[in-house]
Design a protein around this motif. Structure first.
Motif, PDB file in Angstrom:
ATOM      1  N   PRO A   1       0.827  -1.207   0.000  1.00  0.00           N
ATOM      2  CA  PRO A   1       0.000   0.000   0.000  1.00  0.00           C
ATOM      3  C   PRO A   1       0.866   1.263   0.000  1.00  0.00           C
ATOM      4  CG  PRO A   1       0.027  -0.986   2.172  1.00  0.00           C
ATOM      5  CD  PRO A   1       0.839  -1.884   1.297  1.00  0.00           C
ATOM      6  N   ILE A   2       0.213   2.410  -0.109  1.00  0.00           N
ATOM      7  CA  ILE A   2       0.927   3.686  -0.215  1.00  0.00           C
ATOM      8  C   ILE A   2       1.875   3.894   0.972  1.00  0.00           C
ATOM      9  CG2 ILE A   2       0.626   6.201  -0.235  1.00  0.00           C
ATOM     10  CD1 ILE A   2      -2.178   5.714  -1.463  1.00  0.00           C
ATOM     11  N   ASP A   3       1.430   3.488   2.169  1.00  0.00           N
ATOM     12  CA  ASP A   3       2.129   3.870   3.395  1.00  0.00           C
ATOM     13  C   ASP A   3       3.099   2.805   3.927  1.00  0.00           C
ATOM     14  OD1 ASP A   3      -0.153   2.327   3.780  1.00  0.00           O
ATOM     15  OD2 ASP A   3      -0.745   3.270   5.657  1.00  0.00           O
TER      16      ASP A   3
ATOM     17  N   ILE B   1       4.862  -6.766 -13.473  1.00  0.00           N
ATOM     18  CA  ILE B   1       4.652  -6.480 -12.047  1.00  0.00           C
ATOM     19  C   ILE B   1       3.443  -5.539 -11.935  1.00  0.00           C
ATOM     20  CG2 ILE B   1       5.614  -5.516  -9.921  1.00  0.00           C
ATOM     21  CD1 ILE B   1       8.384  -6.313 -10.834  1.00  0.00           C
ATOM     22  N   ILE B   2       2.516  -5.922 -11.071  1.00  0.00           N
ATOM     23  CA  ILE B   2       1.319  -5.109 -10.819  1.00  0.00           C
ATOM     24  C   ILE B   2       1.480  -4.495  -9.437  1.00  0.00           C
ATOM     25  CG2 ILE B   2      -1.192  -5.182 -10.513  1.00  0.00           C
ATOM     26  CD1 ILE B   2      -1.073  -7.809 -12.293  1.00  0.00           C
ATOM     27  N   CYS B   3       1.290  -3.179  -9.337  1.00  0.00           N
ATOM     28  CA  CYS B   3       1.407  -2.514  -8.028  1.00  0.00           C
ATOM     29  C   CYS B   3       0.029  -2.089  -7.527  1.00  0.00           C
ATOM     30  CB  CYS B   3       2.363  -1.327  -8.111  1.00  0.00           C
ATOM     31  SG  CYS B   3       1.699   0.086  -9.011  1.00  0.00           S
ATOM     32  N   ALA B   4      -0.001  -1.550  -6.311  1.00  0.00           N
ATOM     33  CA  ALA B   4      -1.275  -1.242  -5.649  1.00  0.00           C
ATOM     34  C   ALA B   4      -1.355   0.216  -5.211  1.00  0.00           C
ATOM     35  CB  ALA B   4      -1.441  -2.131  -4.419  1.00  0.00           C
ATOM     36  N   THR B   5      -2.598   0.695  -5.085  1.00  0.00           N
ATOM     37  CA  THR B   5      -2.873   1.872  -4.267  1.00  0.00           C
ATOM     38  C   THR B   5      -3.537   1.345  -2.997  1.00  0.00           C
ATOM     39  OG1 THR B   5      -3.872   4.084  -4.219  1.00  0.00           O
ATOM     40  CG2 THR B   5      -5.183   2.333  -5.253  1.00  0.00           C
ATOM     41  N   GLY B   6      -3.892   2.220  -2.071  1.00  0.00           N
ATOM     42  CA  GLY B   6      -4.555   1.753  -0.847  1.00  0.00           C
ATOM     43  C   GLY B   6      -3.713   2.023   0.384  1.00  0.00           C
ATOM     44  N   LEU B   7      -4.284   1.718   1.554  1.00  0.00           N
ATOM     45  CA  LEU B   7      -3.621   2.015   2.833  1.00  0.00           C
ATOM     46  C   LEU B   7      -3.617   0.784   3.735  1.00  0.00           C
ATOM     47  CD1 LEU B   7      -5.270   5.498   3.391  1.00  0.00           C
ATOM     48  CD2 LEU B   7      -2.812   5.104   3.068  1.00  0.00           C
ATOM     49  N   TYR B   8      -2.607   0.733   4.605  1.00  0.00           N
ATOM     50  CA  TYR B   8      -2.421  -0.435   5.474  1.00  0.00           C
ATOM     51  C   TYR B   8      -3.254  -0.307   6.749  1.00  0.00           C
ATOM     52  CZ  TYR B   8       0.198  -4.602   6.810  1.00  0.00           C
ATOM     53  OH  TYR B   8       0.561  -5.877   7.135  1.00  0.00           O
TER      54      TYR B   8
END
Ligand SMILES: [Zn+2]
Length: 319
Positions: A70-72, A91-98
């Motif tokens: 995630p972002i953080d 490679i696939i990356c993400a958005t979002g928060l932990y």
């Protein structure tokens, strides 16, 4: 043909091939910047190590790698792009928060006292998904959220709701973190309350529970489950992950399960203070070298193995 965003550009979903759905090139616990005595990240070394490991996986048939950082959590999409370019693995990356206790919750918690923080989080996720991360132009292919053990905090609920709204707006699916095989059902309740189609959700780390009722309750609602911590035996022995997995495959639930390790290849701050001997199988080749042969030994058909590694990731991204 439907495409998915990877760190090196759009990729037709048909071309994803064998996919590991939950691994990490680099992690930094929020606060790593405060350890000013730690050696700075040697990016060249990190890129070299990640490239070597990725080539080892490619040799075993891997074509796509999802890093749901995630972002953080010290996310570095430039490193991911460098490794994807050097190896030819998507490679696939993400958005979002932990999750709250290990994520960077203070900022949005502060804002939530005065404003609609769910809308602000949603806007953040949608912006990354549609315009790219910072100035990199790299778009995430998944939204990552997380909850802690036995409860979903008000902050985590905000993150889950924002993720569902961003997913509905952009069509990008969600993958989650759960602790100790708890709160998966409650995660689904929140997504359903936001009107999400649960086929577009992976409840991650579901192998942290060996309770088949927990697994079947969730699978009956249409989501996918991540059996994605193979080798991380400090948290749950592989024997229990295998026993539950073989049980679920035995009743033909193979179309809703994905496999991975949640391995972490590099750390920001000081290196991981756990000696490698403690986790001998916590490496991203373990599924290929040990788990798949053990599944075959238990009578699991190649079709079911292909479902978990090839067809299910494809179906998840194409809904
Ligand atoms: Zn993870």
């Amino acid at each position: 043909m439907k495409q998915i965003s990877t760190v090196t550009g759009p990729c037709p979903i048909e071309n994803l091939g064998t996919t590991l759905m939950h691994e990490h090139l680099l992690i930094g616990w929020p606060g790593w910047e405060a350890d000013t005595a730690a050696p700075p990240l040697n990016r060249k070394e990190a890129a070299k190590l990640c490239t070597e490991r990725m080539l080892e996986l490619k040799e075993l048939g891997l074509r796509t790698f999802l890093d749901p950082c995630p972002i953080d959590l010290g996310r570095d999409v430039d490193l991911m792009a460098e490794v994807a370019q050097a190896t030819g693995v998507n490679i696939i990356c993400a958005t979002g928060l932990y999750k709250e206790d290990q994520g960077a919750a203070p900022y949005f918690k502060f804002r939530a006292q005065f404003t609609d923080a769910i809308s602000e989080m949603t806007e953040t996720f949608v912006r990354e998904l549609t315009e790219g991360i910072g100035s990199t132009g790299i778009r995430p292919g998944v939204i990552k959220v997380a909850t802690q053990t036995h409860r979903i905090s008000p902050y985590e609920e905000m993150v889950l709701r924002a993720a569902a709204r961003a997913s509905k707006e952009t069509g990008v699916p969600i993958t989650t973190h759960t602790d100790e095989g708890t709160m998966g059902r409650e995660q689904l309740d929140l997504f359903a309350a936001e009107g999400m189609d649960l086929k577009r959700v992976i409840v991650g780390h579901s192998c942290g529970s060996a309770d088949l009722r927990y697994h079947v309750d969730m699978l009956d609602r249409g989501c996918m489950l991540g059996f994605d911590r193979f080798g991380l035996e400090i948290l749950q022995p592989d024997r229990l992950r295998m026993a539950s997995l073989i049980g679920l495959l035995g009743i033909d639930l193979h179309e809703q399960i994905v496999l991975s390790h949640d391995s972490v290849w590099c750390w920001r701050g000081r290196p991981l203070p756990v000696p490698a001997e403690v986790l001998p199988n916590w490496k991203p080749t373990h599924v290929f070298n040990n788990i798949i042969p053990a599944l075959r030994q238990a009578g699991v058909s190649q079709d079911k193995i292909d479902a978990m590694l090839i067809h299910n990731p494809r179906r998840y991204f194409s809904h």
